[in-house]
Design a protein around this motif. Structure first.
Motif, PDB file in Angstrom:
ATOM      1  N   ALA A  19     -24.625  77.000  14.794  1.00  0.00           N
ATOM      2  CA  ALA A  19     -25.215  78.297  15.134  1.00  0.00           C
ATOM      3  C   ALA A  19     -26.169  78.711  14.011  1.00  0.00           C
ATOM      4  CB  ALA A  19     -24.118  79.336  15.311  1.00  0.00           C
ATOM      5  N   GLU A  21     -28.503  81.506  11.859  1.00  0.00           N
ATOM      6  CA  GLU A  21     -28.178  82.828  11.313  1.00  0.00           C
ATOM      7  C   GLU A  21     -28.407  83.895  12.381  1.00  0.00           C
ATOM      8  OE1 GLU A  21     -26.655  83.538   8.426  1.00  0.00           O
ATOM      9  OE2 GLU A  21     -26.537  81.364   8.177  1.00  0.00           O
ATOM     10  N   LYS A  24     -25.613  83.731  14.919  1.00  0.00           N
ATOM     11  CA  LYS A  24     -24.381  84.287  14.354  1.00  0.00           C
ATOM     12  C   LYS A  24     -24.419  85.811  14.377  1.00  0.00           C
ATOM     13  CE  LYS A  24     -24.512  81.409  10.763  1.00  0.00           C
ATOM     14  NZ  LYS A  24     -24.166  80.770   9.467  1.00  0.00           N
ATOM     15  N   GLY A  28     -22.081  87.340  17.021  1.00  0.00           N
ATOM     16  CA  GLY A  28     -21.071  88.048  16.246  1.00  0.00           C
ATOM     17  C   GLY A  28     -20.982  89.522  16.630  1.00  0.00           C
ATOM     18  N   ILE A  36     -16.597  86.197   9.817  1.00  0.00           N
ATOM     19  CA  ILE A  36     -17.030  84.840   9.487  1.00  0.00           C
ATOM     20  C   ILE A  36     -16.570  84.593   8.058  1.00  0.00           C
ATOM     21  CG2 ILE A  36     -18.979  83.292   9.091  1.00  0.00           C
ATOM     22  CD1 ILE A  36     -20.479  84.769  11.315  1.00  0.00           C
ATOM     23  N   GLU A  43     -17.828  77.279   7.750  1.00  0.00           N
ATOM     24  CA  GLU A  43     -17.736  78.624   8.307  1.00  0.00           C
ATOM     25  C   GLU A  43     -16.815  78.624   9.516  1.00  0.00           C
ATOM     26  OE1 GLU A  43     -21.641  81.194   7.308  1.00  0.00           O
ATOM     27  OE2 GLU A  43     -21.854  79.775   8.974  1.00  0.00           O
ATOM     28  N   LEU A  45     -14.693  81.521  12.391  1.00  0.00           N
ATOM     29  CA  LEU A  45     -14.419  82.866  12.869  1.00  0.00           C
ATOM     30  C   LEU A  45     -12.930  83.116  12.691  1.00  0.00           C
ATOM     31  CD1 LEU A  45     -16.442  82.943  16.199  1.00  0.00           C
ATOM     32  CD2 LEU A  45     -16.988  84.142  14.071  1.00  0.00           C
ATOM     33  N   TRP A  89     -13.576  77.337  14.960  1.00  0.00           N
ATOM     34  CA  TRP A  89     -14.765  76.672  14.433  1.00  0.00           C
ATOM     35  C   TRP A  89     -14.813  75.299  15.060  1.00  0.00           C
ATOM     36  CZ3 TRP A  89     -10.210  75.993  12.057  1.00  0.00           C
ATOM     37  CH2 TRP A  89      -9.943  74.794  11.396  1.00  0.00           C
ATOM     38  N   LEU A  96     -19.813  76.590  12.634  1.00  0.00           N
ATOM     39  CA  LEU A  96     -19.796  77.404  13.843  1.00  0.00           C
ATOM     40  C   LEU A  96     -20.806  76.931  14.887  1.00  0.00           C
ATOM     41  CD1 LEU A  96     -19.440  80.925  12.217  1.00  0.00           C
ATOM     42  CD2 LEU A  96     -17.695  79.630  13.472  1.00  0.00           C
ATOM     43  N   LYS A  98     -21.904  77.943  19.214  1.00  0.00           N
ATOM     44  CA  LYS A  98     -21.784  79.014  20.207  1.00  0.00           C
ATOM     45  C   LYS A  98     -20.410  79.011  20.876  1.00  0.00           C
ATOM     46  CE  LYS A  98     -23.811  80.906  24.387  1.00  0.00           C
ATOM     47  NZ  LYS A  98     -24.817  80.789  25.428  1.00  0.00           N
ATOM     48  N   PHE A 101     -17.840  81.382  19.394  1.00  0.00           N
ATOM     49  CA  PHE A 101     -18.006  82.792  19.738  1.00  0.00           C
ATOM     50  C   PHE A 101     -17.520  83.057  21.162  1.00  0.00           C
ATOM     51  CE2 PHE A 101     -20.851  81.990  16.240  1.00  0.00           C
ATOM     52  CZ  PHE A 101     -20.705  83.122  15.444  1.00  0.00           C
TER      53      PHE A 101
END
Length: 116
Positions: A19, A21, A24, A28, A36, A43, A45, A89, A96, A98, A101
């Motif tokens: 992902a 920035e 995220k 996010g 995160i 990284e 979640l 993750w 990370l 998609k 998320f």
């Protein structure tokens, strides 16, 4: 079901892009209770869910496990008395994607559907 939770998970391979920035930030914002965090340079979640007792925490853990198994994407789940911590993750890309998320959003919905 939230818009993010409705998204299909994509097959993730070792060459899948992490992902960005911007992704995220955007994704996010749809799962604002997740942090995160960086663990061992990757990284992830992370969110801790509070429940009334061990039985509820165990039932929620099982729901998260079922979500994971449906898409063959497995988090770290820490079960404690009245508390469940979940880390999503993508192991294949060491960070990370998609999908993480999307599954965080599905985890939130599973929690909101519990009778706590």
């Amino acid at each position: 079901m939230s818009e993010l939770a409705r998204n299909q998970c994509e097959a993730c391979s070792p060459d899948a892009p992490k992902a960005t920035e911007e992704e995220k930030r955007t994704l996010g914002a749809e799962v604002p209770d997740w942090d995160i965090v960086e663990i061992d340079g990757e990284e992830q979640l992370k969110r801790t869910f509070k429940l009334k007792n061990f039985v509820q925490a165990q039932a929620f853990t099982n729901k998260v496990g079922d979500l994971a198994e449906e898409v063959d994407h497995h988090p770290v789940i820490v079960l404690e008395y009245g508390k469940v911590t979940v880390h999503w993750w993508s192991h294949e890309i060491h960070g990370l994607h998609k999908n993480d998320f999307v599954l965080a959003a599905r985890t939130d919905e599973a929690f909101s559907n519990l009778q706590v």
